[in-house]
Design a protein around this motif. Structure first.
Motif, PDB file in Angstrom:
ATOM      1  N   ARG A  73       0.815  -1.213   0.000  1.00 34.37           N
ATOM      2  CA  ARG A  73       0.000   0.000   0.000  1.00 34.37           C
ATOM      3  C   ARG A  73       0.846   1.259   0.000  1.00 34.37           C
ATOM      4  N   GLU A  74       2.086   1.142   0.422  1.00 34.80           N
ATOM      5  CA  GLU A  74       2.955   2.299   0.534  1.00 34.80           C
ATOM      6  C   GLU A  74       3.927   2.341  -0.641  1.00 34.80           C
ATOM      7  N   PRO A  75       4.252   3.529  -1.149  1.00 34.47           N
ATOM      8  CA  PRO A  75       5.241   3.637  -2.221  1.00 34.47           C
ATOM      9  C   PRO A  75       6.635   3.325  -1.691  1.00 34.47           C
ATOM     10  N   PRO A  76       7.564   2.967  -2.561  1.00 32.97           N
ATOM     11  CA  PRO A  76       8.929   2.690  -2.108  1.00 32.97           C
ATOM     12  C   PRO A  76       9.616   3.963  -1.634  1.00 32.97           C
ATOM     13  N   SER A  77      10.609   3.791  -0.787  1.00 34.36           N
ATOM     14  CA  SER A  77      11.410   4.919  -0.304  1.00 34.36           C
ATOM     15  C   SER A  77      12.642   5.028  -1.182  1.00 34.36           C
ATOM     16  N   VAL A  78      12.654   6.025  -2.080  1.00 30.22           N
ATOM     17  CA  VAL A  78      13.779   6.214  -3.003  1.00 30.22           C
ATOM     18  C   VAL A  78      14.856   7.027  -2.298  1.00 30.22           C
ATOM     19  N   ARG A  79      16.013   6.406  -2.077  1.00 25.58           N
ATOM     20  CA  ARG A  79      17.096   7.067  -1.338  1.00 25.58           C
ATOM     21  C   ARG A  79      17.990   7.899  -2.263  1.00 25.58           C
ATOM     22  N   GLN A  80      18.191   7.420  -3.494  1.00 29.68           N
ATOM     23  CA  GLN A  80      19.084   8.119  -4.426  1.00 29.68           C
ATOM     24  C   GLN A  80      18.674   7.763  -5.844  1.00 29.68           C
ATOM     25  N   ILE A  81      18.724   8.748  -6.757  1.00 29.82           N
ATOM     26  CA  ILE A  81      18.329   8.484  -8.137  1.00 29.82           C
ATOM     27  C   ILE A  81      18.986   9.482  -9.067  1.00 29.82           C
ATOM     28  N   ASP A  82      19.427   9.000 -10.227  1.00 30.35           N
ATOM     29  CA  ASP A  82      19.893   9.852 -11.322  1.00 30.35           C
ATOM     30  C   ASP A  82      18.760   9.919 -12.345  1.00 30.35           C
ATOM     31  N   GLY A  83      17.945  10.951 -12.264  1.00 25.05           N
ATOM     32  CA  GLY A  83      16.766  11.056 -13.110  1.00 25.05           C
ATOM     33  C   GLY A  83      15.532  11.303 -12.266  1.00 25.05           C
ATOM     34  N   GLU A  84      14.376  10.823 -12.738  1.00 28.31           N
ATOM     35  CA  GLU A  84      13.113  11.002 -12.039  1.00 28.31           C
ATOM     36  C   GLU A  84      12.419   9.659 -11.862  1.00 28.31           C
ATOM     37  N   TRP A  85      11.501   9.588 -10.880  1.00 25.69           N
ATOM     38  CA  TRP A  85      10.801   8.332 -10.634  1.00 25.69           C
ATOM     39  C   TRP A  85       9.322   8.605 -10.380  1.00 25.69           C
ATOM     40  N   ARG A  86       8.520   7.573 -10.641  1.00 24.26           N
ATOM     41  CA  ARG A  86       7.076   7.642 -10.410  1.00 24.26           C
ATOM     42  C   ARG A  86       6.596   6.266  -9.966  1.00 24.26           C
ATOM     43  N   TYR A  87       5.732   6.270  -8.954  1.00 27.87           N
ATOM     44  CA  TYR A  87       5.193   5.012  -8.436  1.00 27.87           C
ATOM     45  C   TYR A  87       3.806   4.777  -9.023  1.00 27.87           C
ATOM     46  N   ASP A  88       3.648   3.658  -9.728  1.00 28.96           N
ATOM     47  CA  ASP A  88       2.356   3.273 -10.297  1.00 28.96           C
ATOM     48  C   ASP A  88       1.702   2.291  -9.334  1.00 28.96           C
ATOM     49  N   ALA A  89       0.789   2.807  -8.485  1.00 28.47           N
ATOM     50  CA  ALA A  89       0.172   1.964  -7.457  1.00 28.47           C
ATOM     51  C   ALA A  89      -0.742   0.905  -8.063  1.00 28.47           C
ATOM     52  N   ARG A  90      -1.391   1.222  -9.184  1.00 26.76           N
ATOM     53  CA  ARG A  90      -2.328   0.269  -9.776  1.00 26.76           C
ATOM     54  C   ARG A  90      -1.594  -0.978 -10.269  1.00 26.76           C
ATOM     55  N   ASN A  91      -0.462  -0.780 -10.953  1.00 26.59           N
ATOM     56  CA  ASN A  91       0.302  -1.914 -11.478  1.00 26.59           C
ATOM     57  C   ASN A  91       1.424  -2.357 -10.549  1.00 26.59           C
ATOM     58  N   SER A  92       1.586  -1.650  -9.414  1.00 26.57           N
ATOM     59  CA  SER A  92       2.643  -1.947  -8.447  1.00 26.57           C
ATOM     60  C   SER A  92       4.010  -1.995  -9.118  1.00 26.57           C
ATOM     61  N   THR A  93       4.357  -0.883  -9.784  1.00 24.47           N
ATOM     62  CA  THR A  93       5.644  -0.766 -10.458  1.00 24.47           C
ATOM     63  C   THR A  93       6.278   0.572 -10.123  1.00 24.47           C
ATOM     64  N   LEU A  94       7.591   0.608 -10.214  1.00 23.08           N
ATOM     65  CA  LEU A  94       8.372   1.833 -10.034  1.00 23.08           C
ATOM     66  C   LEU A  94       8.971   2.194 -11.384  1.00 23.08           C
TER      67      LEU A  94
END
Length: 385
Positions: free
Chosen positions: A290-311
């Motif tokens: 139910r909770e999105p992942p905790s992104v600690r570090q990233i080169d770029g951008e991220w989005r959490y798709d809760a419906r498909n459970s993907t990052l």
């Protein structure tokens, strides 16, 4: 004591301090400042007026012995450089506002023991990461072997790209021919080249008997119109056989590591220097949560798709400034296999073969038609399993 209160007491100290004494103290209405000069700095202990001043002086003496043990130089730069080490040492010497019955040697030993435990933890984490890398290498090797066996069985290629917008070939100086009215005029077209035909060269087939140029396999019936209005018309199909990982435009590695009540996932990408990639999208499946992942570090951008459970990890452009990048995120404990397969999409403005349309030639004469060409490499099915 609140932070604002501490900052106020420290701001008032320079106005109260005297000179010419090695060990001294200053009392105000509520607190007592016990301090000792160290070079150009002061070691300061702030206590209430009810504390035992002899114990305060003893505490100050212990702290003054710890500072030279950790600070490379007794000035502001040297102390700031080792600020955290000094905080840890002071924490061992003072507990809940009272001096601990310890010596300088014991304080150093306690701090080193804590560092030793931290090193053991890091070694354990690195061991798990290395173990995961070995597993991924073995899986990659098995996948490569299965692909080789499959290619041997069907004599197919590693990659096939077709259609008017995705044409690749190993030949150069190639032209596409049509009549003066263009592809949609109702007449035929042919392919010509200064080298022998790919199909006749590789498979031993005789050249086509159509009226198209003799060195190019054109439409069998030149009177039939070119099939316009269709998205995928196979003009040329070019395959790479025996391609290794080093030749791929983009490689992605993923190392999930379970530690206690968390799973640490490290992902890295590396792009081939020949290609500048646009709109890179790396989609990582996640365990149901139910909770999105905790992104600690990233080169770029991220989005959490809760419906498909993907990052979704997106990089708009990969060029010489960012040929490699990484992302780290944390999720609840999960099976490492649940983060695969990883789907990858991207486009590029050049292809492996670098084939281009040289010119358009009408078969039945007339002026050459105007045309525009767009070369693009598209990843249709690109996965890390």
């Amino acid at each position: 004591m609140s932070r604002i209160r501490i900052e106020g007491l420290l701001a008032a100290f320079p106005k109260l301090v005297g000179t010419g004494k090695q060990h001294t103290y200053v009392e105000t209405e509520n607190v007592r400042y016990v301090y000792q000069p160290i070079e150009l700095l002061y070691l300061l202990l702030v206590t209430n007026k009810q504390s035992n001043i002899l114990e305060d002086l003893d505490t100050l003496r212990l702290l003054s012995k710890l500072v030279p043990e950790y600070a490379p130089s007794l000035d502001e730069e040297g102390v700031c450089k080792m600020a955290f080490e000094l905080i840890f040492a002071f924490d061992e010497a003072i507990s809940l506002g009272h001096k601990e019955n310890v010596t300088v040697a014991q304080v150093k030993q306690y701090c080193e023991m804590e560092s030793h435990e931290e090193r053991l933890h890091k070694l354990l984490m690195q061991s798990k990461i290395n173990e995961t890398k070995d597993v991924m290498k073995r899986k990659a090797s098995e996948i490569d072997k299965s692909k080789i066996e499959k290619n041997r069985g069907d004599k197919g290629g590693f990659m096939a790209m077709s259609g008017p917008r995705r044409i690749e070939s190993s030949f150069s100086d190639m032209s596409i021919s049509s009549n003066s009215g263009g592809f949609g005029s109702g007449s035929g077209f042919g392919l010509s080249s200064d080298v022998e035909s790919f199909s006749s060269k590789s498979k031993g087939r005789p050249p086509s008997t159509a009226t198209a140029p003799s060195k190019g396999l054109g439409l069998k019936d030149p009177n039939r119109p070119f099939p316009t209005g269709q998205n995928d018309v196979n003009l040329i199909k070019w395959r790479i056989q025996g391609m290794n990982e080093a030749s791929l435009p983009l490689t992605v590695n993923c190392w999930p590591t379970v530690s206690g009540s968390e799973t640490f996932v490290n992902i890295e990408y590396e792009a081939f220097e020949t290609f500048d990639l646009q709109n890179v999208l790396i989609t990582i499946p996640l365990p149901a949560s139910r909770e999105p992942p905790s992104v600690r570090q990233i080169d770029g951008e991220w989005r959490y798709d809760a419906r498909n459970s993907t990052l979704e990890w997106s990089i708009l452009l990969v060029d010489n400034t960012n040929r490699s990048g990484s992302m780290e995120f944390v999720v609840p404990p999960a099976d490492p296999s649940s983060f695969f397969p990883i789907a990858i999409k991207f486009t590029a403005a050049n292809t492996f073969s670098d084939v281009k349309v040289g010119n358009v030639i009408p078969i039945r004469g007339g002026p050459p038609p105007k045309y525009a060409q767009r070369i693009q490499l598209i990843a249709d099915n690109y996965e890390v399993v």
